[in-house]
Design an enzyme around this catalytic site. Structure first.
Site, PDB file in Angstrom:
ATOM      1  N   ASN A  66     -40.287 -51.120  19.859  1.00  0.00           N
ATOM      2  CA  ASN A  66     -39.479 -51.840  18.881  1.00  0.00           C
ATOM      3  C   ASN A  66     -39.493 -53.340  19.150  1.00  0.00           C
ATOM      4  O   ASN A  66     -39.674 -54.157  18.236  1.00  0.00           O
ATOM      5  CB  ASN A  66     -38.030 -51.355  18.924  1.00  0.00           C
ATOM      6  N   LEU A 103     -22.593 -58.159  20.478  1.00  0.00           N
ATOM      7  CA  LEU A 103     -21.337 -57.642  19.936  1.00  0.00           C
ATOM      8  C   LEU A 103     -21.523 -57.038  18.543  1.00  0.00           C
ATOM      9  O   LEU A 103     -20.572 -56.965  17.760  1.00  0.00           O
ATOM     10  CB  LEU A 103     -20.302 -58.769  19.862  1.00  0.00           C
ATOM     11  N   GLY A 111     -21.855 -60.729  16.508  1.00  0.00           N
ATOM     12  CA  GLY A 111     -22.778 -61.678  17.108  1.00  0.00           C
ATOM     13  C   GLY A 111     -22.984 -61.445  18.589  1.00  0.00           C
ATOM     14  O   GLY A 111     -23.264 -60.321  19.016  1.00  0.00           O
ATOM     15  N   ASP A 138     -32.724 -54.131  19.532  1.00  0.00           N
ATOM     16  CA  ASP A 138     -34.093 -54.472  19.930  1.00  0.00           C
ATOM     17  C   ASP A 138     -34.614 -55.666  19.132  1.00  0.00           C
ATOM     18  O   ASP A 138     -35.340 -56.511  19.664  1.00  0.00           O
ATOM     19  CB  ASP A 138     -35.018 -53.275  19.733  1.00  0.00           C
TER      20      ASP A 138
END
Length: 301
Positions: free
Chosen positions: A46, A221, A225, A252
């Protein structure tokens, strides 16, 4: 350092087997879900695809099995523009698989069967030393064996590359490896694991992580963000607001974008702002790699 590769990823390559559910089953309970969908995934793959989709020169060091899933994943990585010179095949071993359920809110639960990923060794790292040493940033996760991660991190650091460790899934790591991380990237659950307790204020958590051994730390988070802690202090990085359809692989996308911008010379907090935009874009479509944005698809800050 400007290398032949901007980002080299040492990590997992999995087939994601995805089912959507109206609610997750309780222990002993059966629920009906959607049709099974198979997506290319694995945290290593990924990140390599996400970096390449954003225009980066990316390569991967990993292993797949000699099965249909392995063929699918090779094709997806190649189509994504990732250098596959050090993606090895392990005969007689299944390719890694992630079993993913997605709830009505777009959040996911994941079980990983490592398969061929568990056969990645320091010998594979040695065979890929030219790629690792030629990369500006080398990214790691913990879906492959720790000895391979340690060997690759040392090789990257010795060559002057920047080491980025996404501590996922969370597991104990030696202090010597932690000291090479610049940054250590964790979500709130992984941060609590490192610090040995439930997380509190994200800024305090990021600062505590930076004091725990790595050169810098980033706490992601989700829709809120991230928080960055480094030698310049602690900074909150907001995420653009978006409607989440599927959060699979969004972390990812964040880490890949962070690595790419670090490879291009951005300061950590600037790289994190760019990464938050990539993570926000990735939740707008289903799947992991299929959701990753090109530069012109990034939302405004």
């Amino acid at each position: 350092m400007v290398g032949q590769w901007e980002v080299a990823v040492v990590g997992s390559v999995n087939a994601d087997l995805v089912v959507e559910v109206g609610r997750r089953p309780a222990p002993g309970e059966t629920v009906l879900g959607s049709d099974l969908v198979v997506h290319p995934g694995g945290k290593g793959a990924n990140q390599a695809v996400a970096a390449a989709r954003l225009g980066g020169r990316a390569g991967i060091v990993g292993r797949v099995g000699d099965d249909g899933h392995g063929e699918l994943l090779r094709g997806a990585l190649a189509a994504g523009g990732v250098d596959l010179a050090h993606l090895a095949t392990t005969p007689g071993v299944p390719t890694g698989v992630a079993l993913i359920t997605i709830g009505p809110d777009g959040d996911n639960s994941i079980i990983v069967s490592p398969g061929a990923n568990a056969r990645l060794t320091p010998a594979d790292v040695e065979a890929a030393r030219a790629m690792i040493a030629g990369a500006s940033v080398v990214s790691f996760q913990l879906e492959v064996p720790l000895p391979a991660v340690e060997a690759a991190a040392r090789a990257a650091a010795e060559a002057g590359g920047r080491v980025v460790l996404n501590l996922s899934p969370p597991a104990p790591v030696p202090a010597g490896l932690l000291a090479l991380c610049d940054p250590l990237v964790v979500n709130e659950h992984e941060a609590a694991f490192v610090l040995g307790g439930a997380g509190g204020d994200p800024r305090e958590t990021a600062a505590a992580l930076a004091r725990s051994g790595p050169r810098s730390a980033v706490v992601t988070l989700g829709a809120e963000g991230a928080v960055v802690a480094d030698g310049e202090g602690v900074a909150a990085v907001p995420s653009p607001k978006t409607d989440a359809v599927d959060t699979t692989g969004a972390g990812d996308a964040f880490t890949a974008a962070l690595c790419l911008r670090l490879a291009r010379g951005d300061a950590l907090r600037d790289a994190a702002r760019y990464a938050a935009r990539a993570g926000a874009a990735a939740v707008r479509r289903r799947g992991a790699q299929s959701s990753y944005p090109t530069p012109d698809e990034l939302p405004e800050p």
